[in-house]
Design an enzyme around this catalytic site. Structure first.
Site, short mmCIF file in Angstrom:
data_model
loop_
_atom_site.label_atom_id
_atom_site.label_comp_id
_atom_site.label_asym_id
_atom_site.label_seq_id
_atom_site.Cartn_x
_atom_site.Cartn_y
_atom_site.Cartn_z
N ILE A 162 0.89 -1.16 0.00
CA ILE A 162 0.00 0.00 0.00
C ILE A 162 0.93 1.21 0.00
O ILE A 162 1.91 1.25 0.76
CB ILE A 162 -0.94 -0.01 1.23
CG1 ILE A 162 -1.85 1.21 1.28
CG2 ILE A 162 -0.20 -0.13 2.53
CD1 ILE A 162 -2.94 1.13 2.38
N SER A 163 0.67 2.17 -0.89
CA SER A 163 1.62 3.28 -1.07
C SER A 163 1.70 4.19 0.15
O SER A 163 0.75 4.26 0.95
CB SER A 163 1.23 4.11 -2.30
OG SER A 163 1.12 3.28 -3.43
N GLN A 164 2.82 4.90 0.24
CA GLN A 164 3.05 5.89 1.31
C GLN A 164 1.96 6.98 1.24
O GLN A 164 1.66 7.48 0.14
CB GLN A 164 4.43 6.49 1.03
CG GLN A 164 4.87 7.58 1.94
CD GLN A 164 6.04 8.37 1.33
OE1 GLN A 164 6.45 8.14 0.19
NE2 GLN A 164 6.56 9.28 2.10
#
Ligand code: SAM
Length: 210
Positions: A51-53
């Site tokens: 899951i992206s930053q």
């Protein structure tokens, strides 16, 4: 997260900040990672993906310049978190994932959160989603070796494409705008995404061997 990380790092778009405040990021990670869900970093979601930053989600979402009435394509559903944020900011969201198990999980969570304007589709997103084109905005949440022509073709005039482009391990975020006179492009932040794998992306074996 919104006050101490996003605002503090210069994210000013109030609609994006409100959307991110309203989406419970901890529901998109496994129970053992929930304590870290509001840290400003990417987290594993299984299948070797992340899951992206949050900062990157905010930055990329802001670059799409959404007003609320758009049709958006996301490539790389992953956990579904970015799609949930987009669901608050656009009229219709199509999100494409190549890994069936991730798509199913994301679909369940998006249903639970009543994101009824999001459709999760399993396919190779490197060729876009011709059946639902054209789009007002396209966001690619995985690293591309080059910009697939399909994305440009599937944008409306004045449409925006945000995509990390570069090597397997480090990229730069590109924002492309399609105008009636052609394409304008600008480059922002360096970034490091998992690879975009498929016909117009990286070869699957290459990405595991690298
Ligand atoms: N947006 C996601 C979120 O909010 O959790 C994070 C995306 S993760 C960094 C990148 C995702 O892109 C992975 O789930 C990966 O399986 C997916 N992906 C890679 N190549 C793809 C392709 N050709 N088509 C669709 N999805 C792809």
């Amino acid at each position: 997260m919104v006050e101490h990380q996003l605002r503090a790092q210069g994210i000013k778009d109030e609609r994006v900040l409100a959307a991110m405040e309203s989406v419970p990021r901890h529901l998109f990670v496994s129970p053992d990672l929930q304590a870290a869900a509001y840290d400003d970093r990417a987290l594993p979601i299984g299948e070797g993906q992340t899951i992206s930053q949050p900062y990157m989600v905010a930055l990329m979402t802001g670059l799409l310049e959404l007003k609320g009435d758009e049709k958006v394509l996301e490539v790389g559903t992953g956990s579904g978190y970015q799609a949930a944020v987009l669901s608050r900011l656009a009229a219709e969201v199509f999100t494409v994932e190549r890994i069936d198990a991730l798509a199913s999980k994301a679909r369940r969570m998006l249903k639970y959160l009543e994101c009824s304007n999001v459709s999760v589709i399993v396919s190779d997103g490197t060729t876009g989603l011709p059946a639902h084109a054209p789009f007002d905005a396209i966001i690619v949440a995985a690293a591309a070796p080059h910009i697939p022509q399909a994305y440009i073709d599937q944008l409306k005039i004045n449409g925006r494409l945000v995509i990390p482009v570069g090597s397997r391990f480090s990229q730069v975020l590109y924002k492309i705008k399609k105008t009636s006179d052609g394409i304008t492009s600008s480059i922002s932040t360096p970034c490091a995404f998992v690879p975009l794998i498929g016909k117009e992306g990286w070869d699957e074996r290459e990405s595991y061997e690298a």
